[in-house]
Write a protein that holds these residues in place. Sequence first.
Motif, PDB file in Angstrom:
ATOM      1  N   UNK A  65       0.617  -1.198   0.139  1.00  0.00           N
ATOM      2  CA  UNK A  65       0.172   0.364  -0.114  1.00  0.00           C
ATOM      3  C   UNK A  65       1.249   1.046   0.150  1.00  0.00           C
ATOM      4  N   UNK A  66       2.045   1.573   0.947  1.00  0.00           N
ATOM      5  CA  UNK A  66       2.883   2.339   0.745  1.00  0.00           C
ATOM      6  C   UNK A  66       3.556   2.580  -0.770  1.00  0.00           C
ATOM      7  N   UNK A  67       3.632   2.043  -1.347  1.00  0.00           N
ATOM      8  CA  UNK A  67       4.970   1.471  -2.259  1.00  0.00           C
ATOM      9  C   UNK A  67       2.932   2.123  -3.473  1.00  0.00           C
ATOM     10  N   UNK A  68       2.074   1.569  -3.444  1.00  0.00           N
ATOM     11  CA  UNK A  68       1.233   1.636  -4.484  1.00  0.00           C
ATOM     12  C   UNK A  68       1.179   3.311  -3.948  1.00  0.00           C
ATOM     13  N   UNK A  69       1.267   4.225  -3.052  1.00  0.00           N
ATOM     14  CA  UNK A  69       0.648   5.426  -2.790  1.00  0.00           C
ATOM     15  C   UNK A  69       1.643   6.054  -3.251  1.00  0.00           C
ATOM     16  N   UNK A  70       2.662   6.301  -3.151  1.00  0.00           N
ATOM     17  CA  UNK A  70       3.830   6.417  -3.634  1.00  0.00           C
ATOM     18  C   UNK A  70       3.986   6.883  -4.942  1.00  0.00           C
ATOM     19  N   UNK A  71       3.687   5.951  -5.675  1.00  0.00           N
ATOM     20  CA  UNK A  71       4.088   5.567  -6.772  1.00  0.00           C
ATOM     21  C   UNK A  71       2.870   6.523  -7.706  1.00  0.00           C
ATOM     22  N   UNK A  72       1.230   6.671  -7.165  1.00  0.00           N
ATOM     23  CA  UNK A  72       0.533   7.389  -7.068  1.00  0.00           C
ATOM     24  C   UNK A  72       1.073   9.259  -6.766  1.00  0.00           C
ATOM     25  N   UNK A  74       0.868  10.829  -3.713  1.00  0.00           N
ATOM     26  CA  UNK A  74      -0.048  10.490  -3.004  1.00  0.00           C
ATOM     27  C   UNK A  74       0.919  10.422  -1.735  1.00  0.00           C
ATOM     28  N   UNK A  75       1.268  10.019  -1.264  1.00  0.00           N
ATOM     29  CA  UNK A  75       2.805  10.473  -0.330  1.00  0.00           C
ATOM     30  C   UNK A  75       3.636  10.271  -0.288  1.00  0.00           C
ATOM     31  N   UNK A  76       4.950  10.808   0.362  1.00  0.00           N
ATOM     32  CA  UNK A  76       6.446   9.626   0.642  1.00  0.00           C
ATOM     33  C   UNK A  76       6.270   9.638   1.789  1.00  0.00           C
ATOM     34  N   UNK A  89       1.094  14.226   0.697  1.00  0.00           N
ATOM     35  CA  UNK A  89       0.970  15.110  -0.672  1.00  0.00           C
ATOM     36  C   UNK A  89       0.324  16.874  -0.754  1.00  0.00           C
ATOM     37  N   UNK A  90       0.944  17.478  -0.755  1.00  0.00           N
ATOM     38  CA  UNK A  90      -0.587  18.793  -1.480  1.00  0.00           C
ATOM     39  C   UNK A  90      -0.797  18.542  -2.440  1.00  0.00           C
ATOM     40  N   UNK A  94      -7.593  15.779  -6.696  1.00  0.00           N
ATOM     41  CA  UNK A  94      -8.182  14.789  -8.028  1.00  0.00           C
ATOM     42  C   UNK A  94      -8.375  13.068  -7.430  1.00  0.00           C
ATOM     43  N   UNK A  95      -7.730  13.278  -6.093  1.00  0.00           N
ATOM     44  CA  UNK A  95      -7.407  11.333  -6.162  1.00  0.00           C
ATOM     45  C   UNK A  95      -8.328  11.106  -5.320  1.00  0.00           C
ATOM     46  N   UNK A  96      -9.251  11.934  -4.627  1.00  0.00           N
ATOM     47  CA  UNK A  96     -10.545  11.741  -3.316  1.00  0.00           C
ATOM     48  C   UNK A  96     -11.580  10.818  -4.313  1.00  0.00           C
ATOM     49  N   UNK A  97     -11.503  10.568  -5.052  1.00  0.00           N
ATOM     50  CA  UNK A  97     -12.765   9.986  -5.731  1.00  0.00           C
ATOM     51  C   UNK A  97     -12.099   7.920  -6.254  1.00  0.00           C
ATOM     52  N   UNK A  98     -11.132   8.560  -6.780  1.00  0.00           N
ATOM     53  CA  UNK A  98     -10.421   6.818  -6.166  1.00  0.00           C
ATOM     54  C   UNK A  98     -10.179   6.710  -4.599  1.00  0.00           C
ATOM     55  N   UNK A  99      -9.916   7.324  -3.594  1.00  0.00           N
ATOM     56  CA  UNK A  99     -10.246   6.413  -2.701  1.00  0.00           C
ATOM     57  C   UNK A  99     -11.599   6.728  -2.100  1.00  0.00           C
TER      58      UNK A  99
END
Length: 105
Positions: A65-72, A74-76, A89-90, A94-99
């Motif tokens: 999950x961490x790797x996936x979110x970093x690839x997107x 969304x996080x580091x 990430x700020x 636009x990713x809220x619908x995915x969440x």
Amino acid sequence: AQVRAISGRAPLIVTSTVRDETYQRLLVRRNREATRNYSLHTTGWAFDVARQYRSRRQALAFQFVLDRLQTLNVIAWAREPRAIHITAAGGVESLLPLVERLDED
């Protein structure tokens, strides 16, 4: 929620969230992982999760999950001896619908 869905295990443990500068200075005296410099914890954009897992499966699910979110973008995140440090990430509104879609699964 994704880690729990994948691994079928209990939730992860958040160990640190927002800190003010006074607490950050105190923490530096007791925790060698705490920075003397500017900390993203004082912004509210960073938090830590304990590296205590119920199973190897839970640890691997968390890594996925961490790797996936970093690839997107969304996080580091960074691995520390006792915790995983995560910075959000700020500008990712636009990713809220995915969440929200993930919550439905």
